[in-house]
Design a protein around this motif. Structure first.
Motif, PDB file in Angstrom:
ATOM      1  N   LYS A   1      44.629 -72.793  79.714  1.00 14.19           N
ATOM      2  CA  LYS A   1      44.828 -70.915  80.007  1.00 14.19           C
ATOM      3  C   LYS A   1      46.181 -70.587  80.307  1.00 14.19           C
ATOM      4  CE  LYS A   1      39.895 -70.492  80.624  1.00 14.19           C
ATOM      5  NZ  LYS A   1      38.333 -70.655  81.491  1.00 14.19           N
TER       6      LYS A   1
ATOM      7  N   GLY B   1      37.692 -75.560  87.702  1.00  6.55           N
ATOM      8  CA  GLY B   1      36.752 -74.725  87.659  1.00  6.55           C
ATOM      9  C   GLY B   1      35.636 -76.106  87.207  1.00  6.55           C
TER      10      GLY B   1
ATOM     11  N   GLU C   1      35.578 -65.253  79.256  1.00  4.24           N
ATOM     12  CA  GLU C   1      37.119 -66.053  78.858  1.00  4.24           C
ATOM     13  C   GLU C   1      37.400 -66.641  78.262  1.00  4.24           C
ATOM     14  OE1 GLU C   1      38.580 -68.292  82.287  1.00  4.24           O
ATOM     15  OE2 GLU C   1      38.733 -66.828  83.482  1.00  4.24           O
TER      16      GLU C   1
ATOM     17  N   ASN D   1      33.462 -69.235  82.032  1.00  8.19           N
ATOM     18  CA  ASN D   1      34.724 -70.420  81.568  1.00  8.19           C
ATOM     19  C   ASN D   1      34.148 -69.951  80.256  1.00  8.19           C
ATOM     20  OD1 ASN D   1      36.148 -70.885  82.759  1.00  8.19           O
ATOM     21  ND2 ASN D   1      34.756 -73.471  83.291  1.00  8.19           N
TER      22      ASN D   1
HETATM   23 MG    MG Z   1      37.231 -71.410  84.589  1.00 11.00          MG
END
Ligand code: MG
Ligand code: ADP
Length: 550
Positions: free
Chosen positions: A504, A511, A458, A455
């Protein structure tokens, strides 16, 4: 003789009558001894002055009476005072020496006991008081007779027969004494009654106040109607509920007015009670509230029909909402279980497909192999999502073992470095000094760190630094994953850990939900600190073995 006896009797009664007039309020109780000392002292003195010698040489005398009344009802100081007045006056007028002997006996038999009795006389019960007073009178009579016998050389009856004044004196004395005791008792009783009444009304008022407060403060709707259906009382909770209708609008109105004002159309339990039911229960809907109401008859005193109607209502809106919510949750949970078993079953055909695709891949030309690789990658991704979903959905108990958090982190670092490298980002690992073993499931901790690290990465599309560090605190070990990415705005922070919440395009939103369930299974706490544009830190606290706090 009769006249003198009557005059003395009146004077002896005067303190009693004055006392009756004066003692009419409880707050005068403090001054009773003072009043009795003064009034009885004066009466005693006047009686002594008015005493005259009868034919037989005996003085007709009522001074005992104020002495008795004052001593008994005034208490110890008054008794001492009056006895002193009595003795001083008597001793001044003694004529023969034999009288000294006589007065010695009187002091021992009458005055000393009188002083002793006076300390406790007022505390005893009424019947006992009467008894004591009459015993005193009896002793006084004996004293009178003894004195007659002293004066008449041992004879008692002849003087009485010869001298009617002696008999008159004795008869009037007894009568007046009985009257005096009776009136004194009346006087005290009156004030005692007043006292009791005041005390009772004070208690009653306190009780009413407490009850009123209880009714007003209770988180219940309480409405009281009289027998004809008019509203007598509406408590504060009810008033808050029917706001802006005020108490003035409804008190003294018929209960139908309340219904109109509040615009309720649910059936009212009051109506059923008015029609003769003892008790009625109803769910009343009012504005956005659901109220469980009970109406019942207020029982009147025995013999009477009813004193009115009591309406009690409990706001069960939240309970109702919770019930509905629970029903929804149960349905959702059922759907979740179904989804979990279906996804589990999907994995088997997927494994078969992947096996055959791999086989095909090995047997095909280099040009086709790139397609098969894409198919396999997508199958792997789908499998990953299914795995995440399943570990979230199955609330299984994981096996934890004492292990080193640092070892787990070190093991995964190559993977994270590689990932960061591909994205052009830097990873910093800062481990504190040895922190000792923690109760962990290393597979789950790996998943946790990987999810947080991914995360973070990202969130830094333009490159940046991802820092993974551990901090040793007194009770806990902290794992911090910090990125220098875009940050999270406040309104999104609250929803972060919800399953399927993602911003996203190809995210799953599983997650962080998974991270949360992993941390909870490790009895830890996870929280986020973030600033938009500066970066985000996920902080996980693991409790050290032996400590209860996290
Ligand atoms: Mg994630
Ligand atoms: P996914 O990564 O699949 O979107 P996650 O549960 O991992 O699902 O994350 C949920 C959302 O939380 C992400 O879509 C993202 O908006 C936000 N988020 C998570 N971690 C970070 C981070 N380090 N910086 C900024 N936003 C984050």
């Amino acid at each position: 003789m009769w006249k003198n006896a009557l005059l003395q009797g009146l004077i002896a009664l005067l303190p009693v009558f004055l006392f009756l007039v004066w003692y009419n309020r409880p707050k005068r109780t403090r001054f009773v001894p003072l009043f009795l000392a003064a009034a009885c002292g004066i009466a005693l003195f006047l009686n002594a002055r008015l005493s005259v010698a009868a034919l037989s040489g005996i003085h007709l005398d009522f001074r005992y009476l104020p002495l008795l009344i004052g001593s008994l009802y005034g208490g110890l100081p008054v008794a001492v005072f009056l006895v002193c007045v009595y003795l001083v006056y008597r001793l001044l007028h003694i004529q023969a020496s034999i009288e000294y002997l006589y007065f010695g006996a009187v002091v021992l038999l009458l005055h000393v006991p009188l002083i002793r009795i006076s300390t406790k006389f007022r505390l005893g019960p009424r019947a006992k008081r009467f008894k004591i007073a009459f015993v005193c009178l009896f002793v006084m009579s004996l004293d009178y007779c003894a004195f007659i016998m002293i004066k008449n050389r041992g004879e008692l009856l002849p003087p009485f027969r010869d001298d009617p004044g002696l008999l008159a004196n004795w008869a009037v004395f007894l009568l007046v004494a009985v009257l005096a005791v009776h009136f004194m008792e009346l006087g005290f009783e009156r004030v005692n009654l007043q006292n009791a009444l005041q005390e009772m009304s004070r208690k009653y008022r306190g009780e009413v106040r407490r009850l009123q407060q209880f009714i007003d403060q209770a988180p219940l709707v309480v409405v009281i109607l009289d027998a004809s259906g008019r509203i007598v009382h509406v408590n504060e909770f009810a008033l808050r509920l029917i706001h802006p209708v005020s108490g003035k609008d409804v008190i003294d109105q018929h209960y139908r007015v309340l219904r109109q004002l509040m615009d309720i159309d649910s059936p009212s339990p009051i109506e059923r009670v008015m029609q003769g039911d003892e008790r009625a229960v109803e769910m009343v809907r009012f504005r956005a509230h659901t109220i469980y109401t009970i109406a019942c008859v207020i029982k009147g005193s025995p013999g009477q029909s009813s004193d009115g109607i009591l309406l009690i209502g409990q706001d069960v809106t939240e309970l109702q909402q919770l019930k509905d919510e629970l029903g929804r949750m149960e349905r959702l949970s059922l759907v979740g279980q179904m989804a979990a078993s279906i996804t589990h079953e999907i994995r088997n055909p997927m494994a078969v497909i992947r096996g055959f695709v791999q086989l095909l891949n090995e047997r095909s030309s280099a040009e086709q192999q790139s397609y098969f690789r894409i198919v396999m990658e997508e199958l792997d991704r789908a499998n990953g999502i299914i795995n995440d979903f399943l570990s979230l959905a199955q609330n299984r108990i994981v096996e934890k073992q004492p292990g080193s958090l640092h070892d787990v982190l070190n093991e995964m670092m190559p993977l994270i470095y590689a990932d960061a490298n591909m994205r052009g980002q830097v990873v910093e690992l800062r481990l504190t000094d040895d922190i000792g073993p923690l109760e962990i499931n290393s597979k789950e901790i790996k998943q946790l760190v990987l999810n947080l690290a991914r995360n973070g990465m990202e969130a830094m599309p333009g490159g940046g630094v991802l820092r993974i560090e551990t901090v040793d605190l007194p009770e806990t070990v902290q794992l911090r994953v910090t990125d220098s990415g875009v940050g999270i705005p406040q309104e999104k922070l609250e929803r972060l850990f919800e399953p399927f919440y993602t911003t996203k395009t190809n995210g799953t939103g599983l997650g962080l939900a998974l991270c949360l369930s992993i941390v909870e299974r490790h009895n830890g706490i996870i929280r986020v600190e973030s600033k938009v544009g500066e970066g985000t830190t996920f902080i996980v606290n693991f409790s050290k073995p032996g400590s209860r706090n996290v």
